[in-house]
Design a protein around this motif. Structure first.
Motif, mmCIF file in Angstrom:
data_model
loop_
_atom_site.group_PDB
_atom_site.id
_atom_site.type_symbol
_atom_site.label_atom_id
_atom_site.label_comp_id
_atom_site.label_asym_id
_atom_site.label_seq_id
_atom_site.Cartn_x
_atom_site.Cartn_y
_atom_site.Cartn_z
ATOM 1 N N TRP A 116 0.823 -1.201 0.000
ATOM 2 C CA TRP A 116 0.000 0.000 0.000
ATOM 3 C C TRP A 116 0.859 1.255 0.000
ATOM 4 C CZ3 TRP A 116 -4.485 0.345 -1.840
ATOM 5 C CH2 TRP A 116 -5.436 -0.669 -1.670
ATOM 6 N N LEU A 117 1.901 1.238 0.780
ATOM 7 C CA LEU A 117 2.794 2.404 0.817
ATOM 8 C C LEU A 117 3.350 2.683 -0.567
ATOM 9 C CD1 LEU A 117 4.321 4.550 2.521
ATOM 10 C CD2 LEU A 117 6.216 2.948 2.591
ATOM 11 N N ALA A 118 3.792 1.621 -1.221
ATOM 12 C CA ALA A 118 4.373 1.762 -2.555
ATOM 13 C C ALA A 118 3.339 2.315 -3.546
ATOM 14 C CB ALA A 118 4.912 0.430 -3.041
ATOM 15 N N LEU A 119 2.087 1.820 -3.447
ATOM 16 C CA LEU A 119 1.041 2.278 -4.363
ATOM 17 C C LEU A 119 0.662 3.730 -4.113
ATOM 18 C CD1 LEU A 119 -1.422 -0.752 -4.530
ATOM 19 C CD2 LEU A 119 -0.116 0.233 -6.421
ATOM 20 N N LEU A 120 0.406 4.051 -2.858
ATOM 21 C CA LEU A 120 -0.080 5.391 -2.526
ATOM 22 C C LEU A 120 0.976 6.456 -2.738
ATOM 23 C CD1 LEU A 120 -2.052 4.532 0.724
ATOM 24 C CD2 LEU A 120 -3.008 5.020 -1.517
ATOM 25 N N GLY A 121 2.240 6.063 -2.682
ATOM 26 C CA GLY A 121 3.334 7.015 -2.851
ATOM 27 C C GLY A 121 3.535 7.434 -4.289
ATOM 28 N N SER A 122 2.870 6.776 -5.212
ATOM 29 C CA SER A 122 3.044 7.117 -6.613
ATOM 30 C C SER A 122 2.365 8.439 -6.936
ATOM 31 C CB SER A 122 2.451 6.009 -7.487
ATOM 32 O OG SER A 122 2.293 6.471 -8.803
ATOM 33 N N ILE B 11 -7.956 8.505 -6.255
ATOM 34 C CA ILE B 11 -8.922 8.447 -5.147
ATOM 35 C C ILE B 11 -9.408 7.025 -4.906
ATOM 36 C CG2 ILE B 11 -11.174 9.257 -4.328
ATOM 37 C CD1 ILE B 11 -10.692 11.836 -5.831
ATOM 38 N N ALA B 12 -9.607 6.292 -5.983
ATOM 39 C CA ALA B 12 -10.095 4.916 -5.851
ATOM 40 C C ALA B 12 -9.127 4.080 -5.020
ATOM 41 C CB ALA B 12 -10.275 4.299 -7.238
ATOM 42 N N GLU B 13 -7.815 4.304 -5.281
ATOM 43 C CA GLU B 13 -6.800 3.564 -4.526
ATOM 44 C C GLU B 13 -6.850 3.931 -3.050
ATOM 45 O OE1 GLU B 13 -2.887 4.099 -6.226
ATOM 46 O OE2 GLU B 13 -3.087 2.279 -7.413
ATOM 47 N N ARG B 14 -6.975 5.213 -2.782
ATOM 48 C CA ARG B 14 -7.039 5.677 -1.396
ATOM 49 C C ARG B 14 -8.232 5.057 -0.670
ATOM 50 N NH1 ARG B 14 -3.046 9.209 -0.412
ATOM 51 N NH2 ARG B 14 -3.096 9.005 1.844
ATOM 52 N N ARG C 113 -8.313 2.634 2.588
ATOM 53 C CA ARG C 113 -9.100 2.882 3.802
ATOM 54 C C ARG C 113 -9.919 1.663 4.183
ATOM 55 N NH1 ARG C 113 -10.473 7.883 1.656
ATOM 56 N NH2 ARG C 113 -8.914 9.427 2.241
ATOM 57 N N ASN C 114 -10.450 0.980 3.184
ATOM 58 C CA ASN C 114 -11.209 -0.245 3.478
ATOM 59 C C ASN C 114 -10.295 -1.291 4.104
ATOM 60 O OD1 ASN C 114 -13.472 0.904 2.417
ATOM 61 N ND2 ASN C 114 -13.278 -0.073 0.409
#
Lengths: 329, 177
Positions: free
Chosen positions: A19-25, A30-33, A37-38
């Motif tokens: 998740w860190l790797a994905l969100l840091g891109s 928003i969908a990823e975020r 959260r889920n």
């Protein structure tokens, strides 16, 4: 040990890292975020994310570029696997020359240098004090002029410098640093080249003073090089001195000057100005070559070689050329 | 409780007096320096002390010299790694164009953190390492990292995830010890 962690904890840590790797891109959306959260709803995942935040807190205390450069420099010098000590070989005072990367790999400092030239590019410009500098092919420097010194860091490749008088209240020394040595220009024109494990200094006008640390005695050795001479240095000592050769300055006129060189040495030098690989078969490496060749047209130089010697050039790909014995008729 | 500690101390002392002289010579042969050998001998026993929690684990050591040598190897590795980091750190500080006015204390803390980060990244390939450091310490965009490393952006993400996971495990392991 990690065996103290349950499998669901380990899984949560793995997912958290992903998740860190994905969100840091920079392209994270928003969908990823929302998906993250889920995922965060489960307590074990919450725990894993707290571990991520703890890690980030620690990393934030580090001065970005400085930290990265320090870590990468160490890894390059010592190797990524720490193999050298386990083999029973130990370098106590030296830099640990095991694990140096080859010049094919671009070290990070060179990539991010203030000034870089591409393969085959030769560029000249003025430094902040009016000194002139030329960068040869595939070279990189950092410029660090401040109140106490005028410093050029040679990260990669080859440079030529013509120093200018420092027109300030208290004139600052002009210094060039390489992996192996520090050079103090004493009003001059000189060139410096960084090889994989050594530095070559050639002086055209006036003189320079080269300093290098002597590990055993923790002192500095100094060597003056006068105009018309050159010297090569390893990390802990001088290895050769001699007259300056024509090739040391020929590149500024976009020429490569060979003086009874072995063919493999010639192709190695020529290859600096070409993208890709230029390989010399051992069967033809012994041929001796002399002459001046234009750097701008390396294909022409290769053609000339096929006329001078019983060799042919095989182009495996556009960027991979091999010089081999000519086919017998 | 006290009796247990006493027994533990006795056994540890015995181990020390039986083997510390040997270990010092062993280290001196590898280091070429007796001063360092003394320090690292000390460090090896300290590390042994911090990893054994009970008399039973001391008793479980069948070949004390082999075991001590293994610990000493790790101590040496860490020692040289630390020295290399120190040299690199000082070199980088020296090369800064405007030397920051940070206190010696802050500098020491930063250095300790650098040593930790370096240890956490042990064994990772150079590209994995670089991707992690560039993104986490410098905030470089993934697209730029991909360019620098000549890999795809999805590889960059995988590298970052892999390195991060290792860091997390490492941090937990050192806490649990």
């Amino acid at each position: 040990m990690s065996t103290d962690l349950s499998s669901s904890q380990r899984e949560a840590l793995r997912a958290a890292a992903q998740w860190l790797a994905l969100l840091g891109s920079e392209t994270s959306d928003i969908a990823e975020r929302q998906a993250w959260r889920n995922w965060l709803q489960k307590p074990v995942n919450q725990w894993a994310w707290e571990r991520i935040e703890l890690l980030q807190q620690n990393l934030q205390t580090l001065p970005g570029k400085l930290a990265v450069d320090t870590l990468e420099l160490t890894a390059r010098r010592q190797g990524h696997q720490r193999r050298s000590v386990l083999k029973g070989i130990v370098f106590l005072a030296g830099a640990g020359t095991l694990g140096w990367s080859s010049s094919r790999c671009l070290p990070i400092a060179a990539w991010r240098a203030d000034h870089r030239t591409a393969t085959g590019e030769i560029r000249s410009f003025a430094l902040p004090d009016g000194s002139k500098i030329s960068l040869n092919t595939d070279s990189a420097i950092d410029v660090r002029f401040d109140a106490r010194q005028r410093l050029v860091l040679l990260r990669r490749g080859e440079i030529f410098i013509e120093t200018a008088h420092d027109v300030v209240a208290s004139p600052r020394p002009f210094l060039v640093k390489t992996e192996q040595v520090q050079i103090h220009a004493l009003g001059t024109q000189f060139s410096v080249r960084q090889f994989d494990e050594q530095t070559r200094v050639s002086v055209q006008v006036d003189r320079v003073e080269v300093s290098l640390p002597i590990a055993k005695t923790l002192s500095m050795q100094q060597q003056i090089i006068e105009a018309g001479y050159s010297a090569e240095f390893l990390r802990d000592g001088i290895i050769s001195t001699g007259n300056i050769n024509a090739n040391d300055s020929a590149w500024r006129n976009r020429m490569l000057v060979a003086d009874n060189w072995r063919l493999d040495k010639f192709l190695n030098e020529l290859g600096r100005y070409r993208n890709g690989i230029l390989h010399c078969d051992t069967a033809v490496a012994d041929h001796r070559i002399s002459g001046a060749f234009r750097i701008d047209d390396t294909d022409q130089a290769l053609l000339a070689i096929t006329k001078l010697f019983p060799v042919r050039v095989d182009y495996r790909t556009r960027y991979w050329a091999l010089v081999r014995p000519a086919k017998k008729v | 409780m006290t009796a247990d500690i006493q027994v533990f101390n006795q056994k540890f002392q015995a181990l020390y007096s039986d083997h510390h002289g040997w270990l010092k010579s062993w280290l001196r042969r590898r280091l070429g320096c007796s001063e360092h050998a003394a320090d690292l001998t000390h460090d090896t026993f300290i590390r042994l002390l911090s990893t054994t929690d009970a008399t039973s684990s001391l008793d479980a050591i069948r070949e004390p010299r082999t075991y001590l040598a293994t610990i000493a190897n790790r101590v040496m590795l860490d020692h040289f790694r630390r020295k290399a980091l120190e040299r690199a750190y000082l070199q980088m500080l020296e090369e800064q164009s405007e030397p920051e006015s940070i206190s010696l204390e802050t500098r020491a803390i930063i250095f300790e953190t650098l040593c930790q980060v370096d240890a956490m990244l042990t064994g990772l390939g150079p590209k994995v390492r670089r991707a992690f450091l560039l993104s986490q310490l410098e905030g470089v965009h993934y697209a730029d990292i991909a360019l620098q490393l000549s890999v795809s952006v999805s590889s960059v993400k995988k590298y970052i995830a892999k390195a991060t996971e290792q860091c997390l495990l490492f941090a937990l392991e050192s806490e649990l010890r």
